[in-house]
Scaffold this active site. Sequence first.
Site, short mmCIF file in Angstrom:
data_model
loop_
_atom_site.label_atom_id
_atom_site.label_comp_id
_atom_site.label_asym_id
_atom_site.label_seq_id
_atom_site.Cartn_x
_atom_site.Cartn_y
_atom_site.Cartn_z
N LEU A 528 0.83 -1.21 0.00
CA LEU A 528 0.00 0.00 0.00
C LEU A 528 0.86 1.26 0.00
O LEU A 528 0.47 2.29 -0.52
CB LEU A 528 -0.90 0.03 1.24
N GLY A 529 1.99 1.15 0.63
CA GLY A 529 2.86 2.33 0.67
C GLY A 529 4.15 2.01 1.40
O GLY A 529 4.29 0.97 2.03
N GLY A 531 6.68 3.85 4.07
CA GLY A 531 6.84 5.01 4.95
C GLY A 531 8.22 5.06 5.53
O GLY A 531 9.09 4.27 5.16
N GLY A 534 8.73 1.69 7.54
CA GLY A 534 8.59 0.36 6.99
C GLY A 534 7.56 0.34 5.87
O GLY A 534 7.01 1.37 5.49
N ILE A 535 7.34 -0.85 5.37
CA ILE A 535 6.42 -1.01 4.24
C ILE A 535 5.04 -1.40 4.76
O ILE A 535 4.92 -2.14 5.73
CB ILE A 535 6.96 -2.08 3.28
N LYS A 553 1.71 -2.89 8.81
CA LYS A 553 2.98 -2.19 8.67
C LYS A 553 4.08 -3.05 9.26
O LYS A 553 4.04 -3.43 10.43
CB LYS A 553 2.92 -0.84 9.37
N ASP A 647 6.24 13.74 11.88
CA ASP A 647 6.27 13.60 10.42
C ASP A 647 4.88 13.88 9.83
O ASP A 647 4.33 13.06 9.11
CB ASP A 647 6.77 12.20 10.05
#
Length: 818
Positions: A528-529, A531, A534-535, A553, A647
């Site tokens: 999905l993404g 960051g 992590g992934i 995550k 963030d």
Amino acid sequence: MSNSVNHLLHFTFLYYLPLLLLLPVLSTAQNYKNITLGSSITSGSADPSWVSPSGDFAFGFRPIEDHRFLLAIWFDKIPDKTVVWFANGDIQIPKGSKVELTTDGQLILNDPQGKMLWPAGQQVSGATYAAMLDSGNFILASRSSADNLWESFKNPTDTILPTQKLEVNSIVYSRLTKTNYSKGRFRLRLLEDGNLVLNIAASPSLTEVQYDAYYWTNTANNDRRNAGSEAVFNQSGYLYVKVRNGTEVFLSPQNIPPATDVYYRATLDFDGVFTQYSHPRGKNVEQRWSTVWSVPDDICKIGGVLGSGVCGYNSYCLLTSDLRPRCECPLKFVFIDPNNRYGGCRPDFVQGCQLDEWKTKTDSFELETLEDIDWPTSDYEMLESYSEEQCRTSCLNDCLCDVAIVRVGNCWKKKLPLSNGRFSNSMNGKALIKVRRDNSSGLGPYSPSSAGEKKDRSTFILVGSLLLGSSVFFNFMLLAVIFLVLFFFKDRKNMRKNNQDPSVMRSNLRSFTYQELKEATDGFKEVLGRGAFGIVYKGVVEEMGSRNYVAVKKLDKLVEEGEKEFKTEVSVIGQTHHKNLVRLLGYCEEGQNQLLVYEFMNNSNLGEHLFGISKPNWNQRVQIAFGIARGLMYLHEECSSQIIHCDVKPQNILLDDTFTAKISDFGLAKLLMHDQTRTRTGVRGTRGYVAPDWFRNTPITVKVDVYSFGVVLLELISCRKGIELEQGGEEKALLTDWAYDCYTSGKLKDLVEEDEEAMNDMRRLERMVMIAIWCIQDEPTFRPSMKKVTQMLEGVIEVSVPPSPYPFSTSSGNYTQL
Ligand SMILES: *[C@@H]1O[C@H](CO)[C@@H](O)[C@H](O)[C@H]1NC(C)=O
Ligand SMILES: *[C@@H]1O[C@H](CO)[C@@H](O)[C@H](O)[C@H]1NC(C)=O
Ligand SMILES: *[C@@H]1O[C@H](CO)[C@@H](O)[C@H](O)[C@H]1NC(C)=O
Ligand SMILES: *[C@@H]1O[C@H](CO)[C@@H](O)[C@H](O)[C@H]1NC(C)=O
Ligand SMILES: *[C@@H]1O[C@H](CO)[C@@H](O)[C@H](O)[C@H]1NC(C)=O
């Protein structure tokens, strides 16, 4: 200012005084002479002072407690003899000490044995005379020099007087208590950026650490011409900050009584309130000081992450009707220093975990109730949906729990020392303070730690010897008993182990196995993404018969401190419940595998919409801004332990079906970066959204999120990225700069381009831009809290004109803000 001009002013001034006032002036005027070289006065002698021509002020020795003296300047004509300056509160001046203007032109204070206690100025010599002026200024001067060599006005203690000025970097110090002249914790400073601020200093150290400014005049500006240059207390008794462009920002109200009728002084009181006082000059009226104005309005509300707040640790603050803080100890707590109410309290009993009997006798403690009192910054645990009864039981059974707060169906547990305690009738809750019913037994007859173990060992010895010397049947019975006992102990141990992270259990987080999550994500197939931590993979988990999408995550930077740390932090994240936060559903912790399982958001992230094709409309964007602000406010101020996101950016704002903003990735910065406040090994966050604080040697605070929010708000307004190098030339490359230019030049329409809806909502647009500019202030102190941002966005409070976000010099970061 030259000395003779000063004199001239005073003499002209005297001429216009009413006759009644003039008479005593004339009668004392003969006392006056320039203090010549070799003159001295002695403490405890008949005439221990030098008086000003008018008799208003005197310089010399004031008797204080313990047959000691203060070298001071005071109002000499009023009964109170109020001290306005003192040499140094920490030096002890015994009887027979002498202050002398030596023949080589130094002003020094010696004790009776001739040992020097204090000099006026470090390397001041060559004065030809000294004088106590009618303004209250004591000067050392030389006939050959226009400037005074030393003046008390340039070395203020806790008070400033009319005609006195504070230049940049001047500091006014509070005293410790009303009668103790040692340095207290409060400071009034004129900073290089032009702001006059009040703040608390950490305990005295060589280089003083300054906590939050709790009041400021808003006279800072990056354009030197529009920044404050000095604080002036003019002869008529008006106190203001003078801005270089000629503007005067007043602290005093309009139409105060004329200075010919009253004396004025402005004092940073020992309780942290900066106050202008007046006292009648006439003799036939009540002889007392009354308040003309004071700041801040409610000093009980001040307080940051560090430090105790206005009152000391473990006490709480009540605002009195004359806007003064009164510090109180909870029941069965006493002031650490009985002579100083502001120095904090300590429990007057032995606390829970120190007691051996703790395990068996929980009923030796009880909870005292304090309505509407809270210590908002000392939580260690939050228990959701707890009744008062459950909260009581939980605190009584937890030896670490010293205080529990019951509020809106939740229970917050706190440990000592408590900080920022305050009374607030809008709190809607109460504090339960755990105290010992009876403190007489104290630590008891035996040492608390060893006793329990000793007893255990002796039982085993007894059991062992019995085993060796008894019949088979008896042995069998004994074995059975031992087995049961061991079983019981094992169980207790397990219970205790679980108790170490009870919050994880209580926050309803599901614990997944790695295998479960591997299956849920079909072997970590759909990304999905990616960051900072992590992934993120899409997955499906089954719960109570229904299949739900989740975002899994996989942390690539592992939490080093291991299992416990991970669970603690995860539980903190798990305890957050807010409409504008992505919900954490569960976690997995298996050796090298640390994963977090979140609810799945249908509409991907704000970045993709904002900078993509399907831009949300103006109203949706406004609502999204509200949502992000509320979510951040919750993280900063409302959840049990404060969470700094670190963030904030559109990619971390997810949108659900209805375009409600949901903040994701919060709590992770703390999780993966131990000791958030000190680590400087790497800047967290994403280029373009990172607050300048990261690059300075100042602690990282919630204000870094406020900064990032400001950038995101500008992006929401303009639908463009914070940094865009390709488009529109250099002046437009940085959104923050460009937005400020548009704002100052009145071209807000440029920001929204062809957005009809936004252009028809000009007032809101302007408001939002102003708020954003407040948020991106270079100086963290100036940035509003997220609570204030929310209130401004909602229109609950007015938005004042924001200053330029950038400071004119980089050295203005000489104070820290939390
Ligand atoms: C004190 O000394 C100054 C400087 O020499 C002089 O101008 C002033 O007149 C003197 N004042 C008195 C009262 O002697
Ligand atoms: C003032 O307080 C300081 C610090 O607590 C203490 O050392 C000092 O003795 C006190 N002075 C007096 C006069 O009580
Ligand atoms: C002076 O600067 C202040 C900002 O500190 C500003 O508000 C004011 O309008 C300026 N006045 C003039 C005359 O430029
Ligand atoms: C002090 O400031 C007030 C307010 O601006 C002004 O009215 C007054 O004239 C000033 N006094 C002096 C002595 O400059
Ligand atoms: C605790 O014991 C001490 C000494 O026995 C006594 O002075 C104090 O008042 C007691 N405190 C309370 C709260 O009972």
